[in-house]
Design a protein around this motif. Structure first.
Motif, PDB file in Angstrom:
ATOM      1  N   PHE A 191       6.129   1.076  -7.044  1.00 58.95           N
ATOM      2  CA  PHE A 191       5.215   1.393  -5.941  1.00 58.95           C
ATOM      3  C   PHE A 191       3.942   0.550  -6.012  1.00 58.95           C
ATOM      4  O   PHE A 191       3.221   0.426  -5.021  1.00 58.95           O
ATOM      5  N   VAL A 192       3.675  -0.018  -7.159  1.00 54.90           N
ATOM      6  CA  VAL A 192       2.521  -0.913  -7.298  1.00 54.90           C
ATOM      7  C   VAL A 192       2.859  -2.314  -6.812  1.00 54.90           C
ATOM      8  O   VAL A 192       2.087  -2.949  -6.083  1.00 54.90           O
ATOM      9  N   THR A 193       4.042  -2.778  -7.163  1.00 59.79           N
ATOM     10  CA  THR A 193       4.413  -4.165  -6.862  1.00 59.79           C
ATOM     11  C   THR A 193       5.010  -4.341  -5.467  1.00 59.79           C
ATOM     12  O   THR A 193       4.946  -5.433  -4.903  1.00 59.79           O
ATOM     13  N   ASN A 194       5.560  -3.279  -4.909  1.00 59.15           N
ATOM     14  CA  ASN A 194       6.202  -3.379  -3.590  1.00 59.15           C
ATOM     15  C   ASN A 194       5.137  -3.352  -2.487  1.00 59.15           C
ATOM     16  O   ASN A 194       4.492  -2.328  -2.241  1.00 59.15           O
ATOM     17  N   GLN A 195       4.966  -4.459  -1.818  1.00 60.24           N
ATOM     18  CA  GLN A 195       3.934  -4.584  -0.792  1.00 60.24           C
ATOM     19  C   GLN A 195       4.258  -3.791   0.480  1.00 60.24           C
ATOM     20  O   GLN A 195       3.367  -3.508   1.277  1.00 60.24           O
ATOM     21  N   LYS A 196       5.516  -3.436   0.667  1.00 60.45           N
ATOM     22  CA  LYS A 196       5.911  -2.694   1.867  1.00 60.45           C
ATOM     23  C   LYS A 196       5.734  -1.185   1.716  1.00 60.45           C
ATOM     24  O   LYS A 196       5.862  -0.451   2.679  1.00 60.45           O
TER      25      LYS A 196
END
Length: 286
Positions: free
Chosen positions: A248-253
């Protein structure tokens, strides 16, 4: 009231006829004598017959929106037993119902009772069955999946019959779900949750607390597929760790705003801080 002496010398009681209302000499069209509260019948009492006629002449729309719609679910089930007309009106009301909350009737609703409601309630948008564990059987969940495909909110917390198979069929048919609560559904595992992530991509709120079969596999699938998800509760899912939460930190969407991870000891403070920086509120206390 008059007392008459019988042949054996004892007294017997004899009720005098009730003359408090005038008699109706005409045929009122009713075959059965229906008792009313003052001792006469619709068949014999002109006043009661007139009142009954006025009531039965009310349009269906008036009865549905001014009587049927004001009743609680148990009362609706009893109303169906009154006559064929009310049976039809209650079923018609079920067909147009948009929301149904049976949570406070969890100790009363049966498997058969829920099935009878659901098979008519094809327009439901919101269905709440928390703690209705006797009624929310796998068979009824499959009926919900078949009949209520427009659902936007479904809550099934503490329902012991929620299986991976039932959840998979629900997610395949109810693809517009935005709110789903499967807390304390102990038979649920990654298989069911992954199918939710694949088919219900409009989800905004998902509760999976105390689902001990949920692991990083489920959370990672949710992060990758459910970009509209704003609230996720995986409290007491002790197999959830940094590995998946970090997605959830790395996923920009990702649109996640609130993450509940109480008793998820595999999620460390450094990852929690990164979630805060991303703008995600983390509740690991309650």
């Amino acid at each position: 009231m008059e007392d008459l002496r019988s042949s054996n010398g004892k007294f017997r009681r004899h009720n005098a006829p009730n003359t408090s209302h005038s008699q109706d000499d005409g045929d009122d069209g009713y075959q059965d004598s229906v008792p009313v509260n003052h001792g006469c019948t619709i068949e014999t009492c002109k006043r009661c017959s007139s009142e009954y006629n006025h009531f039965t002449r009310l349009p269906d729309e008036i009865l549905v929106y001014n009587i049927v719609s004001k009743l609680e679910t148990p009362e609706l089930c009893l109303l169906k037993l009154v006559c064929k007309r009310f049976h039809r009106l209650v079923e018609e009301y079920f067909r147009h119902m948009r929301a149904l909350d049976l949570t406070k009737w969890n100790f009363m609703i049966t498997q058969q009772g829920l099935n009878h409601i659901i098979k008519h309630a094809s327009c439901l948008l919101e269905l709440r069955l928390d703690r209705c564990w006797t009624a929310a059987t796998e068979a009824n969940l499959l009926t919900i999946a078949k009949r209520c495909q427009n659902l936007r909110a479904l809550t099934l917390s503490m329902c012991k019959s929620v299986t991976d198979f039932a959840v998979t069929v629900l997610s395949q048919n109810c693809t517009q779900l935005e709110e789903l609560d499967l807390s304390s559904c102990f038979m649920l595992s990654d298989e069911g949750v992954c199918n939710i992530a694949r088919f219900c991509q409009h989800l905004r709120e998902l509760h999976l607390s105390s689902d001990y079969g949920v692991t990083d596999i489920s959370v990672r699938e949710l992060a990758e597929n459910c970009h509209s998800l704003e609230e996720l509760d995986v409290s007491y899912c002790y197999k959830v760790t940094n590995s998946s939460v970090r997605e959830f930190v790395t996923n920009q969407k990702s649109s996640l705003k609130l993450l509940r991870i109480k008793n998820c000891t595999g999620v460390t403070q450094d990852v929690v801080e990164k979630l805060f920086v991303k703008g995600i509120t983390v509740n690991n206390m309650f």
